[in-house]
Write an enzyme that holds these catalytic residues in place. Sequence first.
Site, PDB file in Angstrom:
ATOM      1  N   ASP A 154      -1.630  17.762  12.270  1.00 23.36           N
ATOM      2  CA  ASP A 154      -1.823  16.609  13.148  1.00 23.36           C
ATOM      3  C   ASP A 154      -2.914  16.898  14.170  1.00 23.36           C
ATOM      4  OD1 ASP A 154      -1.402  14.710  15.326  1.00 23.36           O
ATOM      5  OD2 ASP A 154       0.401  14.174  14.212  1.00 23.36           O
ATOM      6  N   MET A 155      -3.983  16.106  14.129  1.00 20.45           N
ATOM      7  CA  MET A 155      -5.141  16.382  14.996  1.00 20.45           C
ATOM      8  C   MET A 155      -4.782  16.325  16.470  1.00 20.45           C
ATOM      9  SD  MET A 155      -8.208  17.352  15.168  1.00 20.45           S
ATOM     10  CE  MET A 155      -9.320  17.061  13.797  1.00 20.45           C
ATOM     11  N   ARG A 156      -3.816  15.473  16.842  1.00 16.52           N
ATOM     12  CA  ARG A 156      -3.445  15.430  18.268  1.00 16.52           C
ATOM     13  C   ARG A 156      -2.930  16.785  18.729  1.00 16.52           C
ATOM     14  NH1 ARG A 156      -0.578   9.752  17.652  1.00 16.52           N
ATOM     15  NH2 ARG A 156      -0.276  10.833  15.687  1.00 16.52           N
ATOM     16  N   ARG A 174      -5.436  19.230   3.296  1.00 12.58           N
ATOM     17  CA  ARG A 174      -6.301  19.540   2.146  1.00 12.58           C
ATOM     18  C   ARG A 174      -7.538  20.311   2.597  1.00 12.58           C
ATOM     19  NH1 ARG A 174      -6.643  13.503   0.042  1.00 12.58           N
ATOM     20  NH2 ARG A 174      -4.771  13.029   1.218  1.00 12.58           N
ATOM     21  N   ARG A 231      -2.342  -1.732  -3.664  1.00 11.05           N
ATOM     22  CA  ARG A 231      -3.355  -0.689  -3.634  1.00 11.05           C
ATOM     23  C   ARG A 231      -3.042   0.273  -4.771  1.00 11.05           C
ATOM     24  NH1 ARG A 231      -3.707   4.383   0.400  1.00 11.05           N
ATOM     25  NH2 ARG A 231      -5.538   5.336  -0.539  1.00 11.05           N
ATOM     26  N   GLU A 286      -7.141  -1.763   5.401  1.00 12.31           N
ATOM     27  CA  GLU A 286      -7.094  -1.754   3.933  1.00 12.31           C
ATOM     28  C   GLU A 286      -6.267  -2.914   3.389  1.00 12.31           C
ATOM     29  OE1 GLU A 286      -5.918   2.401   4.098  1.00 12.31           O
ATOM     30  OE2 GLU A 286      -7.409   2.844   2.553  1.00 12.31           O
ATOM     31  N   ILE A 335      -8.113   9.524  13.299  1.00 12.67           N
ATOM     32  CA  ILE A 335      -8.915  10.422  14.131  1.00 12.67           C
ATOM     33  C   ILE A 335     -10.230   9.746  14.531  1.00 12.67           C
ATOM     34  CG2 ILE A 335     -10.117  12.655  14.168  1.00 12.67           C
ATOM     35  CD1 ILE A 335      -7.927  13.579  12.070  1.00 12.67           C
ATOM     36  N   GLY A 336     -10.877   9.097  13.583  1.00 15.18           N
ATOM     37  CA  GLY A 336     -12.144   8.416  13.869  1.00 15.18           C
ATOM     38  C   GLY A 336     -11.973   7.311  14.906  1.00 15.18           C
ATOM     39  N   GLU A 337     -10.797   6.643  14.878  1.00  9.83           N
ATOM     40  CA  GLU A 337     -10.577   5.546  15.819  1.00  9.83           C
ATOM     41  C   GLU A 337     -10.172   6.044  17.197  1.00  9.83           C
ATOM     42  OE1 GLU A 337      -7.524   3.226  13.834  1.00  9.83           O
ATOM     43  OE2 GLU A 337      -8.772   3.166  12.035  1.00  9.83           O
ATOM     44  N   ASN A 355      -5.317  11.192   7.722  1.00  7.13           N
ATOM     45  CA  ASN A 355      -4.731  12.405   7.126  1.00  7.13           C
ATOM     46  C   ASN A 355      -5.580  12.855   5.954  1.00  7.13           C
ATOM     47  OD1 ASN A 355      -2.449  12.995   8.744  1.00  7.13           O
ATOM     48  ND2 ASN A 355      -1.509  11.114   7.966  1.00  7.13           N
ATOM     49  N   HIS A 369     -10.894   6.134  -1.082  1.00  4.82           N
ATOM     50  CA  HIS A 369     -10.959   5.387   0.185  1.00  4.82           C
ATOM     51  C   HIS A 369     -11.935   4.209   0.072  1.00  4.82           C
ATOM     52  CE1 HIS A 369      -9.692   8.987   2.953  1.00  4.82           C
ATOM     53  NE2 HIS A 369      -8.666   8.196   2.701  1.00  4.82           N
ATOM     54  N   ASN A 395       0.878  -1.168   0.000  1.00  2.00           N
ATOM     55  CA  ASN A 395       0.000   0.000   0.000  1.00  2.00           C
ATOM     56  C   ASN A 395       0.918   1.221   0.000  1.00  2.00           C
ATOM     57  OD1 ASN A 395      -1.674   2.133   0.636  1.00  2.00           O
ATOM     58  ND2 ASN A 395      -2.741   1.079   2.298  1.00  2.00           N
TER      59      ASN A 395
HETATM   60  P1  ADP Z   1      -3.399   8.093   7.117  1.00  2.00           P
HETATM   61  O1  ADP Z   1      -4.598   8.683   6.466  1.00  2.00           O
HETATM   62  O2  ADP Z   1      -2.126   8.728   6.672  1.00  2.00           O
HETATM   63  O3  ADP Z   1      -3.379   6.585   7.166  1.00  2.00           O
HETATM   64  P2  ADP Z   1      -4.149   7.955   9.924  1.00  2.00           P
HETATM   65  O4  ADP Z   1      -5.394   7.197   9.628  1.00  2.00           O
HETATM   66  O5  ADP Z   1      -3.070   7.291  10.708  1.00  2.00           O
HETATM   67  O6  ADP Z   1      -3.522   8.608   8.640  1.00  2.00           O
HETATM   68  O7  ADP Z   1      -4.631   9.278  10.734  1.00  2.00           O
HETATM   69  C1  ADP Z   1      -3.716  10.252  11.141  1.00  2.00           C
HETATM   70  C2  ADP Z   1      -4.457  11.294  11.971  1.00  2.00           C
HETATM   71  O8  ADP Z   1      -5.003  10.666  13.138  1.00  2.00           O
HETATM   72  C3  ADP Z   1      -3.564  12.414  12.468  1.00  2.00           C
HETATM   73  O9  ADP Z   1      -4.218  13.661  12.320  1.00  2.00           O
HETATM   74  C4  ADP Z   1      -3.414  12.079  13.948  1.00  2.00           C
HETATM   75  O10 ADP Z   1      -3.183  13.236  14.725  1.00  2.00           O
HETATM   76  C5  ADP Z   1      -4.756  11.508  14.246  1.00  2.00           C
HETATM   77  N1  ADP Z   1      -4.752  10.804  15.531  1.00  2.00           N
HETATM   78  C6  ADP Z   1      -4.098   9.663  15.861  1.00  2.00           C
HETATM   79  N2  ADP Z   1      -4.315   9.365  17.167  1.00  2.00           N
HETATM   80  C7  ADP Z   1      -5.108  10.352  17.672  1.00  2.00           C
HETATM   81  C8  ADP Z   1      -5.683  10.633  18.957  1.00  2.00           C
HETATM   82  N3  ADP Z   1      -5.463   9.823  20.007  1.00  2.00           N
HETATM   83  N4  ADP Z   1      -6.442  11.734  19.091  1.00  2.00           N
HETATM   84  C9  ADP Z   1      -6.657  12.552  18.055  1.00  2.00           C
HETATM   85  N5  ADP Z   1      -6.162  12.343  16.813  1.00  2.00           N
HETATM   86  C10 ADP Z   1      -5.387  11.266  16.634  1.00  2.00           C
END
Ligand code: ADP
Length: 599
Positions: free
Chosen positions: A279-281, A238, A89, A384, A328-330, A208, A177, A7
């Site tokens: 980065d959402m964190r 984006r 992929r 995936e 982020i969703g997880e 992301n 996706h 991938n």
């Molecule tokens: P990709 O699309 O590159 O596979 P990911 O699915 O790993 O990316 O998602 C990355 C995003 O998830 C980043 O913005 C990261 O900050 C966010 N993220 C990961 N863990 C957490 C968390 N505990 N709380 C908030 N956001 C998180």
Amino acid sequence: MRILVFNAGSSSLKIGVFDTGGEAGAQVVQRLKGGFGRFRDGGCTVHLQAADRSEDFTAPYADLAAATAAVPGLLADWGVTGIEAIGHRIVHGGEAHDGPATLDPETLAGIEALTPLAPLHIPANLNVVRLARAVWPDLPQVGVFDTAFHLDNPPRVTTYAVPQAWREAGLRRYGFHGTSHQYVAERAAQAMGQPLGDLRLISVHLGNGASVCAINLGQSLESSMGLTPLEGLVMGTRSGDIDPGAFGYLQRELGLSVAQIEHDLYYESGLKGLTGSADMRDVEDRAAAGDAQAQLAINLYAYRVRKYIGGYAAAMGGVDGVIFTGGIGENSASMRRRICDGLQFFGLRLDHDRNLAPDLDNYAAPHIQAYGSKVAVIVTETAEQLQIAREVAAHLARPMPAARPIPIAVSGRHVHLSADSLAALFGEGYQLTEAKPLRQPGNWVANERVTLVGPKGTLENVAILGPLRPRTQIEVSRTDSFTLGIEAPVRDSGHLEGTPEIRLVGPAGQLDTDGLIVAARHIHINPADAEAMGLEDRQLVRVRIGTGDRALTFARTLVRVQPNAFTEMHIDTDEGNAAGIGRDFVGQVAAGVEAFVGG
Ligand code: ADP
């Protein structure tokens, strides 16, 4: 079968090794997973993980090509041997690929021609395919496309309202996706204990890149991404949705070129554009510490997702489950909460404790809605690579059914009545009388007729088919639906949830009833013929009709195996006209298996 999956993103590479069972639906076991990222200064980070061993290190692989070239050595070091097939992929399959494809030279040339639609990803994808071919020249290589799941989205979803010349140049919505949305939708249906084909789901992939997908009765209806992965949600870097008028404005006011604007929409916008961090964190931490920019970014991010969920619920006429996935969703309980809090009006409520820290180990898919919520909310890790391995295995195992002629019957518009509807239209105690039998045993055309009345027009003398059914169902062609002025969904017979109402008029009365559909084309087949042709119940197949320059292939034809069925394919008058055939045509039909749909 042992499958190695690649991938490749624009700046990272994920791999996975899976053992798939021999049969469809068999358990897939992950043997190894790995990721290569942060390519800089001639090196990168590497993460490798197997059941009993996990390692993170930096390695002198300067780019994706070097990382891919290192994979065989790493697999050998980790004792992973016996690879039998390779899955890739591929971000874009254009209009050619609605399922996995063997990556032969012709297919690869077709993918390369799509580079203008995904200029960052396709060269990276193809580079990995070429390297893998050099290392494993004898193994089958199969591409699984991000766009494939959405390729049958209806024209009202895929069309942009722009000049014809632009549309002819290829401007249309695709959606991305797809591998992730399909996987989590199947996983959620399993967790909900219901067939995917009976559910209206909204999958929210927030990584992301981020997108929402409406999955209506097992099929993708719409993704928030469009021609490119830029449309839709606010993402890491984006912009998502933006007024296309911005291009002219920015060019005039800031003197920016199209290339600069495009670059900034891809790489300098989204969370990064709003806060400086993609980065959402970081953004969540800053917002909690009082940073107004970060607070705005979070509000805007959640608001956009909520708007799409509401829109997709309306598009499907309801929603049974919402699924959160992606980093982020997880992981972000507060983002899930913020998104869902505005959705109580349609009966969706989160449970505080379940939402806080759902356990996602081993592909778990926990429910996090409150007791009594009308809509299920599920969190699950996207997988995936696993889904790609499954699709590769299914593609390679797929038997090519024997080509065999099937009679084709063109069905005119007709209705099936319930006992209540019959009484309302023809009077209490009225019995339908049989005019002539149909070829499906036990079915017949009645002497009686009804009139269909819509807001735009009326269809008179519509046939009634017997015997009576538990629910009234009205089957019209798409053209008929415009004559009537009501949008009728394409549905498999009997799947009438959320279908529009229509007025029926009979000699003794009238009634307004739901159940108006355009019948999905299908093949009635008895078990013996199905076995002889290598077809199975609920399969979707392609059916080719005729030869030469008027040959026509019907995709997504549903196989319905029924005891005693008279084997024939049913299409409606629009489809018959398109194929240049009339009623009761017996044609040469070759079938090729396309996919399965849930029962
Ligand atoms: P990709 O699309 O590159 O596979 P990911 O699915 O790993 O990316 O998602 C990355 C995003 O998830 C980043 O913005 C990261 O900050 C966010 N993220 C990961 N863990 C957490 C968390 N505990 N709380 C908030 N956001 C998180």
